[in-house]
Design a protein around this motif. Structure first.
Motif, mmCIF file in Angstrom:
data_model
loop_
_atom_site.group_PDB
_atom_site.id
_atom_site.type_symbol
_atom_site.label_atom_id
_atom_site.label_comp_id
_atom_site.label_asym_id
_atom_site.label_seq_id
_atom_site.Cartn_x
_atom_site.Cartn_y
_atom_site.Cartn_z
ATOM 1 N N ALA A 18 47.988 33.878 -4.164
ATOM 2 C CA ALA A 18 47.299 32.918 -4.986
ATOM 3 C C ALA A 18 48.082 31.520 -5.237
ATOM 4 C CB ALA A 18 47.227 33.400 -6.541
ATOM 5 N N VAL A 19 49.459 31.830 -5.023
ATOM 6 C CA VAL A 19 50.484 30.519 -5.215
ATOM 7 C C VAL A 19 50.204 29.726 -3.869
ATOM 8 C CG1 VAL A 19 52.716 29.754 -5.418
ATOM 9 C CG2 VAL A 19 52.120 32.001 -6.557
ATOM 10 N N THR A 20 50.006 30.184 -3.001
ATOM 11 C CA THR A 20 49.762 29.300 -1.659
ATOM 12 C C THR A 20 48.252 28.617 -1.846
ATOM 13 O OG1 THR A 20 51.016 30.882 -0.270
ATOM 14 C CG2 THR A 20 49.237 29.860 1.078
ATOM 15 N N ALA A 21 47.285 29.335 -2.386
ATOM 16 C CA ALA A 21 45.783 28.978 -2.491
ATOM 17 C C ALA A 21 45.884 27.872 -3.609
ATOM 18 C CB ALA A 21 44.854 30.132 -2.848
ATOM 19 N N THR A 26 39.870 27.988 -13.379
ATOM 20 C CA THR A 26 39.591 28.206 -12.038
ATOM 21 C C THR A 26 39.782 29.611 -11.872
ATOM 22 O OG1 THR A 26 40.933 26.417 -11.303
ATOM 23 C CG2 THR A 26 40.871 28.058 -9.689
ATOM 24 N N GLY A 27 38.782 30.264 -11.107
ATOM 25 C CA GLY A 27 38.537 31.638 -10.873
ATOM 26 C C GLY A 27 39.103 31.799 -9.294
ATOM 27 N N LEU A 28 39.617 33.080 -9.009
ATOM 28 C CA LEU A 28 40.255 33.327 -8.033
ATOM 29 C C LEU A 28 39.846 34.750 -7.574
ATOM 30 C CD1 LEU A 28 43.658 32.622 -6.128
ATOM 31 C CD2 LEU A 28 42.774 34.930 -6.547
ATOM 32 N N ASP A 29 39.133 35.002 -6.387
ATOM 33 C CA ASP A 29 38.840 36.463 -5.946
ATOM 34 C C ASP A 29 38.893 36.334 -4.604
ATOM 35 O OD1 ASP A 29 37.490 38.710 -7.741
ATOM 36 O OD2 ASP A 29 36.984 38.910 -5.522
ATOM 37 N N PHE A 30 39.235 37.826 -4.051
ATOM 38 C CA PHE A 30 39.181 37.839 -2.640
ATOM 39 C C PHE A 30 37.691 38.173 -1.842
ATOM 40 C CE2 PHE A 30 40.142 42.730 -1.802
ATOM 41 C CZ PHE A 30 39.243 43.034 -2.949
ATOM 42 N N SER A 31 36.735 38.302 -2.666
ATOM 43 C CA SER A 31 35.388 38.746 -2.464
ATOM 44 C C SER A 31 34.435 37.537 -2.127
ATOM 45 C CB SER A 31 34.697 39.876 -3.260
ATOM 46 O OG SER A 31 33.381 39.780 -2.919
ATOM 47 N N PRO A 32 34.174 36.888 -1.031
ATOM 48 C CA PRO A 32 33.394 35.715 -0.827
ATOM 49 C C PRO A 32 31.870 36.064 -1.431
ATOM 50 C CG PRO A 32 33.562 36.881 1.437
ATOM 51 C CD PRO A 32 34.462 37.639 0.114
ATOM 52 N N VAL A 33 31.429 37.226 -1.601
ATOM 53 C CA VAL A 33 30.034 37.845 -1.959
ATOM 54 C C VAL A 33 30.173 37.516 -3.553
ATOM 55 C CG1 VAL A 33 28.269 39.280 -2.199
ATOM 56 C CG2 VAL A 33 29.674 39.173 0.009
ATOM 57 N N ALA A 34 31.167 38.029 -4.124
ATOM 58 C CA ALA A 34 31.342 37.942 -5.733
ATOM 59 C C ALA A 34 31.450 36.415 -6.166
ATOM 60 C CB ALA A 34 32.592 38.844 -6.085
ATOM 61 N N LEU A 35 32.420 35.748 -5.040
ATOM 62 C CA LEU A 35 32.423 34.450 -5.655
ATOM 63 C C LEU A 35 31.146 33.333 -5.375
ATOM 64 C CD1 LEU A 35 36.032 33.601 -3.995
ATOM 65 C CD2 LEU A 35 35.252 33.715 -6.418
ATOM 66 N N ALA A 36 30.266 33.730 -4.321
ATOM 67 C CA ALA A 36 28.976 33.080 -4.417
ATOM 68 C C ALA A 36 28.023 33.307 -5.679
ATOM 69 C CB ALA A 36 28.356 33.607 -3.281
ATOM 70 N N HIS A 37 28.288 34.695 -6.366
ATOM 71 C CA HIS A 37 27.408 34.869 -7.508
ATOM 72 C C HIS A 37 28.032 34.158 -8.766
ATOM 73 C CE1 HIS A 37 24.443 37.774 -6.156
ATOM 74 N NE2 HIS A 37 25.609 38.329 -5.422
ATOM 75 N N VAL A 66 37.921 29.761 -6.126
ATOM 76 C CA VAL A 66 38.670 29.901 -4.826
ATOM 77 C C VAL A 66 38.941 31.358 -4.296
ATOM 78 C CG1 VAL A 66 41.242 29.458 -3.778
ATOM 79 C CG2 VAL A 66 40.131 27.993 -5.843
ATOM 80 N N GLU A 67 38.506 31.487 -2.996
ATOM 81 C CA GLU A 67 38.744 32.681 -2.216
ATOM 82 C C GLU A 67 40.138 32.894 -2.002
ATOM 83 O OE1 GLU A 67 36.852 34.745 1.793
ATOM 84 O OE2 GLU A 67 35.896 33.245 0.949
ATOM 85 N N SER A 68 40.714 33.951 -2.341
ATOM 86 C CA SER A 68 41.957 34.620 -1.916
ATOM 87 C C SER A 68 42.491 35.739 -2.463
ATOM 88 C CB SER A 68 42.874 33.200 -2.598
ATOM 89 O OG SER A 68 44.686 33.728 -2.448
ATOM 90 N N ASP A 69 43.268 36.423 -1.706
ATOM 91 C CA ASP A 69 44.090 37.536 -2.385
ATOM 92 C C ASP A 69 44.911 37.255 -3.409
ATOM 93 O OD1 ASP A 69 44.605 40.771 -1.752
ATOM 94 O OD2 ASP A 69 46.413 39.710 -2.075
ATOM 95 N N VAL A 70 44.988 37.883 -4.592
ATOM 96 C CA VAL A 70 45.811 37.889 -5.826
ATOM 97 C C VAL A 70 47.390 37.451 -5.196
ATOM 98 C CG1 VAL A 70 46.353 39.882 -6.351
ATOM 99 C CG2 VAL A 70 46.319 38.282 -7.857
ATOM 100 N N TYR A 71 47.792 38.208 -4.178
ATOM 101 C CA TYR A 71 49.064 37.990 -3.871
ATOM 102 C C TYR A 71 49.246 36.569 -3.151
ATOM 103 C CZ TYR A 71 50.305 42.962 -4.712
ATOM 104 O OH TYR A 71 50.139 44.070 -5.610
#
Length: 278
Positions: free
Chosen positions: A115-118, A82-93, A108-113
């Protein structure tokens, strides 16, 4: 000059949203090569293959995954990432790349802090973090607690990142290695403004040109992991980096890693740390 600490995420996210299209079209990321070559692995993942070992069947999460080239590489090694990042533009790519490569990866779009919630607690056999991640985070302790909470008992972390000593150097000095910037974590960020990103691109940043960054000493990183309940199982300092940390003073080898032209034994540029949850 420094905005409120609560704004650092928005400032940095805007910068990464603008960077992502530039990176996606950059020869450095070479996204089309991954589509054309089903066996291609990112240089960052390939570098740590001896330490990664056999990851077939492991449930993995790649924190701060950006365009997903490392995430895709983990999938090609047999993991279920699973990949996690806070940038929706990066995740689209990243999603586009995975789809074009026929890889079933959840992004999954989320701030790293957050991540557990997401993602949920204790779900992963492997937490993976690649180059250029920790400098965007103000608290290494909070990061380590997040990693520990994501791992199932027996799960492990593999992190390779820029060495904090290298991050103290003035990259404009060509006559000596000049320690200019903080080594240890500071309360306030280092604020940088510039239109260029760290890889060759056809364009430049136009609007979101400011970033907030922090350094974290190697001892601080190791101690944070220990305090979070993880056991350190490996720590290696490397004389190379996958980018030219000191322009004009380094040469790129056949492995895609940059090293000092003279005095390679003077300074580490990256490190890999491994840890396991009891």
């Amino acid at each position: 000059m420094v905005t409120a600490m609560s704004d650092y995420r928005n400032v940095n996210r805007a910068n990464w949203d603008e960077r992502a299209p530039l990176h996606a079209n950059s020869p450095a990321y070479a996204l089309e090569r991954y589509v054309a070559d089903p066996g291609l692995l990112s240089g960052v993942v390939r570098f740590d293959l001896p330490r990664l070992g056999d990851i077939r069947g492991l449930r993995a999460v790649h924190l701060q995954c950006h365009l997903g080239t490392d995430t895709l590489s983990l999938a090609r090694l047999g993991a279920n990432p699973t990949g996690l990042d806070f940038s929706p533009v990066a995740l689209a790519h990243a999603r586009s790349l995975a789809e074009r490569c026929g890889a079933a990866i959840d992004f999954v779009e989320s701030d790293v802090y957050d991540a557990v919630t997401a993602l949920g607690p204790e779900r992963f056999d492997l937490v993976y973090t690649g180059i250029g991640a920790l400098c965007w985070l103000p608290s290494i302790d909070r990061w380590a607690r997040t990693v520990a909470a994501l791992l199932r008992p027996g799960g492990r972390l593999l992190l390779r990142d820029g060495h904090p000593m290298a991050s103290t150097l003035d990259d404009a000095r060509e006559d000596l290695l000049a320690v200019t910037y903080p080594y240890f974590e500071t309360a306030e960020p280092q604020v940088w403004t510039g239109t260029q990103t760290y890889v060759e691109t056809d364009g430049a940043l136009q609007e979101a040109t400011t970033t907030h960054q922090w350094n974290h000493g190697l001892g601080e990183i190791v101690t944070a992991l220990l305090d979070a309940g993880l056991s350190i199982t490996g720590l290696v300092e490397h004389d190379s980096a996958p980018w030219q940390v000191l322009p004009g003073r380094m040469t790129c080898g056949d492995d895609g890693e940059w090293r000092l032209i003279e005095g390679r034994d003077r300074l580490p540029f990256t490190f890999t740390v491994q840890a396991r949850k009891s």
